[in-house]
Design a protein around this motif. Structure first.
Motif, PDB file in Angstrom:
ATOM      1  N   UNK A  76     -13.563   6.498  13.371  1.00 39.23           N
ATOM      2  CA  UNK A  76     -14.915   5.614  14.070  1.00 39.23           C
ATOM      3  C   UNK A  76     -16.105   5.724  12.981  1.00 39.23           C
ATOM      4  N   UNK A  77     -16.048   6.577  11.778  1.00 39.50           N
ATOM      5  CA  UNK A  77     -17.125   6.446  11.054  1.00 39.50           C
ATOM      6  C   UNK A  77     -17.130   5.247  10.572  1.00 39.50           C
ATOM      7  N   UNK A  78     -18.220   4.640  10.111  1.00 44.37           N
ATOM      8  CA  UNK A  78     -18.824   3.396   9.478  1.00 44.37           C
ATOM      9  C   UNK A  78     -17.598   3.303   8.081  1.00 44.37           C
ATOM     10  N   UNK A  79     -16.844   2.022   8.291  1.00 42.58           N
ATOM     11  CA  UNK A  79     -16.074   1.588   7.111  1.00 42.58           C
ATOM     12  C   UNK A  79     -14.534   2.316   7.129  1.00 42.58           C
ATOM     13  N   UNK A  80     -14.477   3.263   7.825  1.00 44.28           N
ATOM     14  CA  UNK A  80     -13.225   4.105   7.664  1.00 44.28           C
ATOM     15  C   UNK A  80     -11.956   3.429   8.410  1.00 44.28           C
ATOM     16  N   UNK A  81     -12.155   2.648   9.382  1.00 43.40           N
ATOM     17  CA  UNK A  81     -10.861   1.861   9.754  1.00 43.40           C
ATOM     18  C   UNK A  81     -10.658   0.683   8.721  1.00 43.40           C
ATOM     19  N   UNK A  82     -11.737  -0.134   8.441  1.00 40.83           N
ATOM     20  CA  UNK A  82     -11.712  -1.277   7.403  1.00 40.83           C
ATOM     21  C   UNK A  82     -11.238  -0.716   5.947  1.00 40.83           C
ATOM     22  N   UNK A  83     -11.701   0.586   5.686  1.00 36.12           N
ATOM     23  CA  UNK A  83     -11.291   1.111   4.432  1.00 36.12           C
ATOM     24  C   UNK A  83      -9.840   1.401   4.359  1.00 36.12           C
ATOM     25  N   UNK A  84      -9.118   2.165   5.413  1.00 31.60           N
ATOM     26  CA  UNK A  84      -7.979   2.465   5.586  1.00 31.60           C
ATOM     27  C   UNK A  84      -6.844   1.189   5.674  1.00 31.60           C
ATOM     28  N   UNK A  85      -7.465   0.233   6.446  1.00 27.68           N
ATOM     29  CA  UNK A  85      -6.194  -0.546   6.507  1.00 27.68           C
ATOM     30  C   UNK A  85      -6.540  -1.725   5.231  1.00 27.68           C
ATOM     31  N   UNK A  86      -7.431  -1.639   4.361  1.00 32.44           N
ATOM     32  CA  UNK A  86      -7.594  -2.396   3.280  1.00 32.44           C
ATOM     33  C   UNK A  86      -6.353  -2.006   2.430  1.00 32.44           C
ATOM     34  N   UNK A  87      -5.585  -0.879   2.536  1.00 29.69           N
ATOM     35  CA  UNK A  87      -4.498  -0.537   1.839  1.00 29.69           C
ATOM     36  C   UNK A  87      -3.306  -1.654   2.022  1.00 29.69           C
ATOM     37  N   UNK A  88      -3.237  -1.915   3.397  1.00 29.02           N
ATOM     38  CA  UNK A  88      -2.125  -3.131   3.789  1.00 29.02           C
ATOM     39  C   UNK A  88      -2.508  -4.253   3.119  1.00 29.02           C
ATOM     40  N   UNK A  89      -3.494  -4.847   2.796  1.00 27.34           N
ATOM     41  CA  UNK A  89      -3.742  -6.018   2.250  1.00 27.34           C
ATOM     42  C   UNK A  89      -3.480  -5.883   0.866  1.00 27.34           C
ATOM     43  N   UNK A  90      -3.851  -4.805   0.302  1.00 27.65           N
ATOM     44  CA  UNK A  90      -3.790  -4.431  -1.303  1.00 27.65           C
ATOM     45  C   UNK A  90      -2.166  -4.517  -1.662  1.00 27.65           C
ATOM     46  N   UNK A  91      -1.380  -3.965  -0.710  1.00 27.87           N
ATOM     47  CA  UNK A  91       0.000  -3.680  -1.234  1.00 27.87           C
ATOM     48  C   UNK A  91       0.830  -4.614  -0.387  1.00 27.87           C
ATOM     49  N   UNK A  92       0.415  -5.673   0.293  1.00 29.41           N
ATOM     50  CA  UNK A  92       1.329  -6.665   0.834  1.00 29.41           C
ATOM     51  C   UNK A  92       2.211  -7.501  -0.016  1.00 29.41           C
ATOM     52  N   UNK A  93       1.715  -7.868  -1.107  1.00 27.52           N
ATOM     53  CA  UNK A  93       2.653  -8.860  -1.999  1.00 27.52           C
ATOM     54  C   UNK A  93       3.664  -7.701  -2.533  1.00 27.52           C
ATOM     55  N   UNK A  94       3.324  -6.671  -2.953  1.00 25.22           N
ATOM     56  CA  UNK A  94       4.472  -5.704  -3.506  1.00 25.22           C
ATOM     57  C   UNK A  94       5.407  -5.221  -2.336  1.00 25.22           C
ATOM     58  N   UNK A  95       4.855  -5.114  -1.172  1.00 29.05           N
ATOM     59  CA  UNK A  95       5.808  -4.502  -0.220  1.00 29.05           C
ATOM     60  C   UNK A  95       6.645  -5.821   0.029  1.00 29.05           C
ATOM     61  N   UNK A  96       6.432  -7.231   0.141  1.00 30.85           N
ATOM     62  CA  UNK A  96       7.214  -8.244   0.314  1.00 30.85           C
ATOM     63  C   UNK A  96       8.230  -8.544  -0.532  1.00 30.85           C
ATOM     64  N   UNK A  97       7.756  -8.159  -2.016  1.00 26.83           N
ATOM     65  CA  UNK A  97       8.763  -8.209  -3.118  1.00 26.83           C
ATOM     66  C   UNK A  97      10.115  -7.190  -2.848  1.00 26.83           C
ATOM     67  N   UNK A  98       9.314  -6.063  -2.473  1.00 28.50           N
ATOM     68  CA  UNK A  98      10.165  -4.907  -2.413  1.00 28.50           C
ATOM     69  C   UNK A  98      11.436  -5.128  -1.474  1.00 28.50           C
TER      70      UNK A  98
END
Length: 173
Positions: A76-98
């Motif tokens: 619940x600390x400012x930015x922590x949910x959004x920052x953690x979830x940013x991993x999924x946006x950043x890795x999406x193309x690689x995950x789909x290719x995999x």
């Protein structure tokens, strides 16, 4: 296993199988702009969401009971949910290719590697270890019995012993 998803060729196509969708839905959900707002809408919504994973992926479902509020407070600390979830946006193309089997084939990792694969992990069944040696050429693999996705929390004393024993076997201090 976030890193592991990308280097281990045995996981990609298996994760893409229809029977796995109920286990990987969160990867798509976390990419949505609304996800942090929905989960962080209230303390209870955040606690419920985090608890879903900590209890649902653990074999010893009470393993996180004493720290669930600390997890909730941290997310619940400012930015922590959004920052953690940013991993999924950043890795999406690689995950789909995999998942499609289109990820580049990487050379085997020669560093001594110890994997204690959880016996009761609902995301990554032990049977998926059959191709680990293609990725790790110096592999020490054993089933970690009696635990789910979080062996370090579900049986921390054994996890610490296993890790220490591995480093002792390879002569690293």
């Amino acid at each position: 296993l976030f890193f592991f998803d990308f280097v281990y060729p045995g996981i990609g196509p298996r994760m893409a199988a229809p029977d796995r969708l109920n286990h990987i839905w969160y990867q798509s959900f976390h990419q949505m702009e609304m996800a942090p707002q929905l989960i962080g809408a209230s303390r209870e919504s955040c606690r419920l969401y985090i608890s879903h994973f900590l209890k649902g992926w653990a074999h010893r479902t009470n393993a996180f009971d004493d720290v669930l509020d600390a997890f909730t407070d941290n997310f619940l600390k400012a930015g922590n949910l959004a920052g953690g979830f940013a991993h999924y946006r950043a890795s999406h193309a690689g995950r789909v290719a995999m998942m499609k089997g289109e990820a580049p084939r990487l050379p085997p990792i020669a560093v001594p590697t110890c994997v204690g694969w959880a016996e009761h992990d609902p995301l990554f069944p032990f049977g998926w270890t059959d191709r680990l040696s293609e990725t790790f050429s110096d592999l020490d693999l054993e089933m970690f019995p009696g635990v789910g996705h979080f062996p370090h929390r579900e049986n921390p004393d054994r996890a610490a012993r296993e890790i220490a024993a591995f480093f002792a076997r390879i002569g690293w201090s």
